[in-house]
Design a protein around this motif. Structure first.
Motif, PDB file in Angstrom:
ATOM      1  N   LEU A  59       0.681  -1.235  -0.117  1.00 16.50           N
ATOM      2  CA  LEU A  59       0.074  -0.071  -0.025  1.00 16.50           C
ATOM      3  C   LEU A  59       0.828   1.225   0.099  1.00 16.50           C
ATOM      4  CD1 LEU A  59      -3.106   0.777  -0.025  1.00 16.50           C
ATOM      5  CD2 LEU A  59      -3.222   0.509   2.543  1.00 16.50           C
ATOM      6  N   LEU A 133       2.549   1.291   4.081  1.00 14.67           N
ATOM      7  CA  LEU A 133       1.973   2.528   3.830  1.00 14.67           C
ATOM      8  C   LEU A 133       2.758   3.384   4.718  1.00 14.67           C
ATOM      9  CD1 LEU A 133      -0.800   3.891   3.693  1.00 14.67           C
ATOM     10  CD2 LEU A 133      -1.457   2.810   5.847  1.00 14.67           C
ATOM     11  N   TRP A 254      -1.026   8.626   0.199  1.00 13.63           N
ATOM     12  CA  TRP A 254      -1.710   7.093   0.306  1.00 13.63           C
ATOM     13  C   TRP A 254      -2.817   6.789  -0.610  1.00 13.63           C
ATOM     14  CZ3 TRP A 254      -6.012   4.689   2.439  1.00 13.63           C
ATOM     15  CH2 TRP A 254      -6.813   5.723   2.763  1.00 13.63           C
ATOM     16  N   GLN A 255      -3.642   7.913  -1.050  1.00 12.67           N
ATOM     17  CA  GLN A 255      -4.580   7.903  -1.867  1.00 12.67           C
ATOM     18  C   GLN A 255      -4.249   7.478  -3.099  1.00 12.67           C
ATOM     19  OE1 GLN A 255      -4.699  10.480   0.170  1.00 12.67           O
ATOM     20  NE2 GLN A 255      -6.533  10.737   1.018  1.00 12.67           N
ATOM     21  N   GLY A 258      -3.934   3.848  -3.037  1.00 18.35           N
ATOM     22  CA  GLY A 258      -4.742   3.313  -3.328  1.00 18.35           C
ATOM     23  C   GLY A 258      -5.269   3.026  -4.582  1.00 18.35           C
ATOM     24  N   GLU A 259      -5.243   4.272  -5.350  1.00 16.10           N
ATOM     25  CA  GLU A 259      -5.841   4.129  -6.687  1.00 16.10           C
ATOM     26  C   GLU A 259      -5.030   3.151  -7.357  1.00 16.10           C
ATOM     27  OE1 GLU A 259      -6.122   7.895  -8.547  1.00 16.10           O
ATOM     28  OE2 GLU A 259      -7.690   8.385  -6.914  1.00 16.10           O
ATOM     29  N   VAL A 262      -6.516   0.089  -6.607  1.00 18.37           N
ATOM     30  CA  VAL A 262      -7.774  -0.043  -7.244  1.00 18.37           C
ATOM     31  C   VAL A 262      -7.590  -0.531  -8.730  1.00 18.37           C
ATOM     32  CG1 VAL A 262      -9.768   0.917  -7.922  1.00 18.37           C
ATOM     33  CG2 VAL A 262      -9.036   1.205  -5.569  1.00 18.37           C
ATOM     34  N   ILE A 265      -6.937  -4.301  -9.100  1.00 19.36           N
ATOM     35  CA  ILE A 265      -7.744  -5.093  -8.456  1.00 19.36           C
ATOM     36  C   ILE A 265      -9.345  -5.054  -9.442  1.00 19.36           C
ATOM     37  CG2 ILE A 265      -9.236  -5.890  -6.521  1.00 19.36           C
ATOM     38  CD1 ILE A 265      -7.088  -4.530  -4.753  1.00 19.36           C
ATOM     39  N   HIS A 297     -17.472  10.108  -7.037  1.00 21.88           N
ATOM     40  CA  HIS A 297     -16.738   9.242  -6.416  1.00 21.88           C
ATOM     41  C   HIS A 297     -17.772   8.190  -5.392  1.00 21.88           C
ATOM     42  CE1 HIS A 297     -12.631  11.231  -6.229  1.00 21.88           C
ATOM     43  NE2 HIS A 297     -12.448  10.141  -6.474  1.00 21.88           N
ATOM     44  N   GLY A 301     -17.167   4.265  -5.402  1.00 18.52           N
ATOM     45  CA  GLY A 301     -16.924   3.330  -4.448  1.00 18.52           C
ATOM     46  C   GLY A 301     -17.950   2.144  -4.478  1.00 18.52           C
ATOM     47  N   LEU A 304     -16.778  -0.472  -6.801  1.00 15.73           N
ATOM     48  CA  LEU A 304     -15.546  -1.151  -6.456  1.00 15.73           C
ATOM     49  C   LEU A 304     -16.297  -2.208  -5.381  1.00 15.73           C
ATOM     50  CD1 LEU A 304     -13.018   1.501  -5.646  1.00 15.73           C
ATOM     51  CD2 LEU A 304     -12.916  -0.340  -7.376  1.00 15.73           C
TER      52      LEU A 304
ATOM     53  N   LEU B  98      -9.540  -2.958  -0.300  1.00 15.25           N
ATOM     54  CA  LEU B  98     -10.131  -2.385  -1.345  1.00 15.25           C
ATOM     55  C   LEU B  98     -11.495  -2.251  -1.099  1.00 15.25           C
ATOM     56  CD1 LEU B  98      -9.891  -1.824  -4.092  1.00 15.25           C
ATOM     57  CD2 LEU B  98     -11.079  -3.838  -4.857  1.00 15.25           C
ATOM     58  N   ALA B 102     -13.312   1.477  -0.844  1.00 17.92           N
ATOM     59  CA  ALA B 102     -14.498   1.753  -1.278  1.00 17.92           C
ATOM     60  C   ALA B 102     -15.593   2.653  -0.278  1.00 17.92           C
ATOM     61  CB  ALA B 102     -15.105   0.728  -2.194  1.00 17.92           C
ATOM     62  N   ILE B 106     -17.429   6.332  -0.454  1.00 13.99           N
ATOM     63  CA  ILE B 106     -18.806   6.625  -0.505  1.00 13.99           C
ATOM     64  C   ILE B 106     -19.052   7.553   0.610  1.00 13.99           C
ATOM     65  CG2 ILE B 106     -20.907   5.570   0.046  1.00 13.99           C
ATOM     66  CD1 ILE B 106     -19.865   2.867  -1.336  1.00 13.99           C
ATOM     67  N   GLU B 109     -17.803  11.230  -0.049  1.00 13.60           N
ATOM     68  CA  GLU B 109     -18.549  11.972  -1.093  1.00 13.60           C
ATOM     69  C   GLU B 109     -19.936  12.037  -0.460  1.00 13.60           C
ATOM     70  OE1 GLU B 109     -15.833  13.423  -2.932  1.00 13.60           O
ATOM     71  OE2 GLU B 109     -17.647  13.491  -4.142  1.00 13.60           O
TER      72      GLU B 109
END
Lengths: 327, 306
Positions: A59, A133, A254-255, A258-259, A262, A265, A297, A301, A304, B98, B102, B106, B109
Motif C-alpha cells: 500500500l 503504507l 496514500w490515496q 490506493g488508486e 484499485v 484489482i 466518487h 465506491g 468497487l 479495497l 470503497a 462513499i 462523498e
C-alpha cells in the motif's frame, strides 16, 4: 488462457484506436485522457508484479510513482533554471531529455524499492501492508516539509521534456511514447512471468516453505520482484509528471497508492492486462461520471464494492473466465 | 527552552496520544478479533464529528452532541458491518483493503453531498473553555485537560471491560479461537457486530472531541486513520495495552519532535537549515519510529501473533 489473450489484444487495440480516432476528429483532450490511462496502466502493471506475481500487498507504491515524478521534476527544474543538480563530487547539470530522465527515475525508484523491500519483507501479512503504507507517508511528509523543490506547492515545469526526433509538445507523439513503453513493459512482464525466475516467484507466493526446501530463497525472490515492480512504477511516475508538467507531494499520497491498487484489482490481479483494463475503466469512469455528477466518487465506491463482493477476479476475470485452477 | 514549554508540550503530546488511542482501540479490537483491516474507520470518526457539529448547532448542548456523535457512528458502524464487512471476514486482506477503501469514497462523498465542502465548527462549551493554572504556575487549556482525562477514563473502562466482564472474556476468546467459542454456544456474528459497534462509537467520540479544537471537514478522518494504524502496528495488533502504549508514544514523538528536533539541529547548523531539516525529520519521526519497532519486533511491542 486463449480467451484472455483475445481480451488483452482487444484492450490494447482499443487503447490505440481511440486516440488515433480522436486525432482525426480533432479532439486533443481525448488523447490526453488516453495518455493518462496508459500511464496509470503502466504504474499498475508495476504494482501487479509485486501484488499478482509475488503476493506482496504493497500500500506504498506511490513512493515509487512519486520518486519517478520528482526525478523528472528535479532534473527539469535545474535545466530550466540553469543550475547544477549537485556540485559534489562532480558537477551534474539538469536535463530536459526524456531517456536520461527515465533512466534516473528507474534507477532511483529501484534503489528506493531495494531499501524499502529489504526492510518491509522482514514482516508479512497485515504488517507488510502497514509498513509499506508508513514508508509512503514518510516520503509524503518529507516532500511536503522539504522547501528546496517547492514543498507543499510542488514544482511546475514550463515545457515538456524532449525525446530525440519527436515533437513531444503535441499530444499524439507523447501518447505514442507512453503507449510504446507500456507495450514493451507488458512484453517484459509476460516473459518474466514465464521465465524460471517468474515460476520460482509464483511458487514462493504459494508456498514459501516448499520453495525453500528445493534450495531457493523466497525472500530474495520477492525482493527482486519488489525492485522490478518499483522500477516500473517509477518510470510511470516520470511519464505522469511529464504529462502534467507538474509534480507535487500528492503523487506520494496514500490515496495514490490506493488508486494504483484499485486499478490492479478492478482489472484483475495477476492478469497480464488486468491493470491496463482497470486503469482504462477508471479513467473513463472518472471522465464520464465526473461529467454527470460532482459526487462521482460515491458511484465509483459502489462499483468497487460490487466488484469486490460479487466479481472476484476483476473485469478480466469476468470477460475471460477463471484463468488457472491452482489460483 | 523553558521548563514550562516542555511541560506544555508533553501535555499536548498526551492529549494527542489519548485521542489516537480512542481510534486505535476500535481498530485493534476489530483486527484482533475479526482479522479485518478497516480503512473506513476514519470515516466513522468523521461521521462522529459531523453528527456532533450538527446536533450542537441545533440544540446548543455539547453533551447531547457527544451522545449524538457516538450514536451516529455506532449506527453507521452496525450498518456497514451487516451490509458489507460481514462478507469480508473470510476473504484475504487485499479484498478488505479495497472494499473499505470503497467505503471511504462513499462516506466522504456522501458527507460532502449532505454538508458541503466548507468546514463546520464545533465550539467548546463555556464551562470547559479557558485556561486553568496547574501547579508550578503553568497555564493550560481546561478542554485539553478534559480530553486527556476522558481518554484515560475510556482506556480504564475498556481495560475493565476486556478483563472483568463476560463480553470481555468472549472477545479475548474470539481473538484466540473463534471456532471454539462458536462451538461453545456464543453467537459469534452478534459478537462481531457488537465489537464493530463499540469500535465505531469510540471513533465517533474521538471525532467529536477533536472536532471541537479543529475544524470539522470531509477527509478529516484519513490522516488520523493512518496514525491509528501506526499506533496499532507499534503496539501489536489486537492488544489494547499495546494500543495505549503505542498511542502515547506516537502522540509524544510527534508533538515533541516538532518542537525539539529543529532546536537540536540548531546546535549543529545555521537556524534556517536547522528549521527546515528539523521540520522534515519531525514530520517523518513517527514513521521512522514505526519502522524501527517493526524491524526490531516484527509483530509490534505487545503483539503475539505472527
Amino acid at each position: 488462457m486463449i480467451r484472455e489473450a483475445y481480451v488483452n489484444m482487444a484492450v490494447l487495440a482499443l487503447l490505440l484506436i481511440v486516440p488515433v480516432w480522436a486525432q482525426m476528429t480533432g479532439e486533443p483532450f481525448t488523447i490526453t485522457l488516453a495518455t493518462r490511462a496508459v500511464i496509470f496502466a503502466l504504474a499498475a502493471v508495476g504494482l501487479n508484479v509485486a501484488l499478482g506475481l509475488g503476493g506482496m500487498v504493497s500500500l506504498g507504491h506511490a513512493v515509487f510513482f512519486g520518486i519517478g515524478g520528482y526525478a523528472m521534476g528535479i532534473l527539469a527544474f535545474h535545466a530550466q533554471t540553469f543550475t547544477p543538480v549537485m556540485t559534489w563530487p562532480a558537477d551534474v547539470p539538469g536535463t530536459k531529455s526524456m531517456p536520461i530522465i527515465w533512466l534516473v527515475a528507474m534507477l532511483t525508484s529501484g534503489l528506493a524499492a531495494l531499501a524499502i523491500g529489504a526492510l518491509s519483507l522482514r514482516t508479512a501479512g497485515v504488517y507488510f501492508i502497514m509498513i509499506t503504507l508508513a514508508f509512503g507517508q514518510m516520503a509524503y511528509f518529507f516532500t511536503i516539509s522539504w522547501p528546496t523543490y517547492g514543498g507543499e506547492d510542488g514544482l511546475s515545469i514550463y515545457v515538456r521534456n524532449g525525446f530525440p526526433g519527436l515533437n513531444t509538445l503535441a499530444p499524439m507523439p507523447f501518447f505514442a511514447i507512453c503507449f510504446t513503453l507500456l507495450c514493451l513493459v507488458l512484453l517484459f512482464v509476460a516473459l518474466l512471468a514465464r521465465s524460471p525466475f517468474g515460476l520460482a516467484l509464483n511458487a514462493a507466493r504459494q508456498s514459501p516453505a516448499r520453495v525453500q526446501t528445493v534450495g531457493l530463497d523466497p525472500q530474495r525472490l520477492k525482493l527482486v520482484a519488489f525492485v522490478i515492480s518499483g522500477v516500473i512504477t517509477g518510470l510511470a511516475g516520470a511519464l505522469f509528471a511529464d504529462l502534467n508538467r507538474f509534480v507535487s507531494p500528492t503523487m506520494f499520497s496514500w490515496q495514490m497508492s490506493g488508486e494504483i491498487m484499485v486499478f490492479v484489482i478492478l482489472g484483475g490481479v495477476a492478469r497480464l492486462c488486468g491493470p491496463v483494463v482497470g486503469a482504462v475503466v477508471f479513467v473513463a469512469l472518472e471522465h464520464i461520471l465526473g461529467d454527470l455528477s460532482d459526487y462521482w466518487h460515491i458511484w465509483l465506491g459502489a462499483l468497487l464494492l460490487v466488484i469486490v463482493l460479487f466479481a472476484r477476479g476483476g473485469i478480466v476475470g469476468l470477460l475471460a473466465g477463471r484463468a488457472r485452477a491452482h489460483d | 527552552m523553558s521548563a514550562i514549554l516542555i511541560i506544555e508540550q508533553i501535555l499536548n503530546g498526551l492529549q494527542f496520544g489519548v485521542m489516537l488511542f480512542l481510534m486505535a482501540a476500535g481498530l485493534t479490537l476489530i483486527f484482533g478479533v475479526m482479522g479485518l483491516i478497516n480503512l473506513a474507520h476514519g470515516s466513522l470518526y468523521m461521521i462522529g464529528a459531523f453528527a456532533a457539529a450538527a446536533v450542537a448547532g441545533l440544540t446548543g448542548s455539547f453533551l447531547l452532541a457527544l451522545v449524538a456523535a457516538m450514536a451516529a457512528a455506532a449506527v453507521a458502524g452496525v450498518l456497514v458491518e451487516v451490509v458489507v464487512i460481514r462478507r469480508l471476514y473470510a476473504t484475504d486482506h487485499l479484498d478488505q483493503v479495497l472494499a473499505t477503501f470503497a467505503l471511504i469514497l462513499i462516506f466522504s462523498e456522501g458527507t460532502r453531498w449532505m454538508f458541503g465542502s466548507f468546514p463546520l465548527f464545533l465550539d467548546i462549551p463555556d464551562y470547559l473553555s479557558g485556561p486553568v493554572t496547574l501547579p508550578g504556575g503553568i497555564q493550560y487549556p481546561l478542554y485539553r485537560l478534559v480530553l486527556i482525562g476522558a481518554g484515560l477514563a475510556v482506556a480504564a473502562g475498556l481495560g475493565l471491560l476486556i478483563t472483568r466482564t463476560r463480553i470481555g472474556i468472549q472477545i479475548r476468546a474470539g481473538e484466540n479461537d473463534r471456532e471454539m467459542i462458536a462451538a461453545l454456544g456464543v453467537d459469534i456474528s452478534r459478537l462481531y457486530t457488537l465489537i464493530f459497534m463499540l469500535g465505531a462509537a469510540l471513533a465517533g467520540l474521538a471525532g467529536a472531541l477533536v472536532g471541537a479544537i479543529q475544524s470539522v471537514q470531509v477527509g478529516m478522518g484519513e490522516p488520523v486513520l493512518i496514525l491509528a494504524f501506526v499506533v496499532i502496528v507499534i503496539g501489536g495488533i489486537g492488544s489494547i495495552k499495546g494500543a495505549l502504549v503505542g498511542a502515547l508514544l506516537v502522540g509524544l514523538t510527534d508533538t515533541l519532535g516538532g518542537i525539539f528536533l529543529p532546536e537540536l539541529f540548531k546546535l549543529f547548523t545555521d537556524p534556517a537549515t536547522a528549521t527546515a531539516a528539523g521540520a522534515s525529520l519531525a514530520s517523518m519521526a513517527i514513521y521512522i519510529l514505526m519502522g524501527a519497532v517493526l524491524i526490531w519486533r516484527p509483530t509490534g511491542l505487545f503483539g503475539a501473533r505472527a
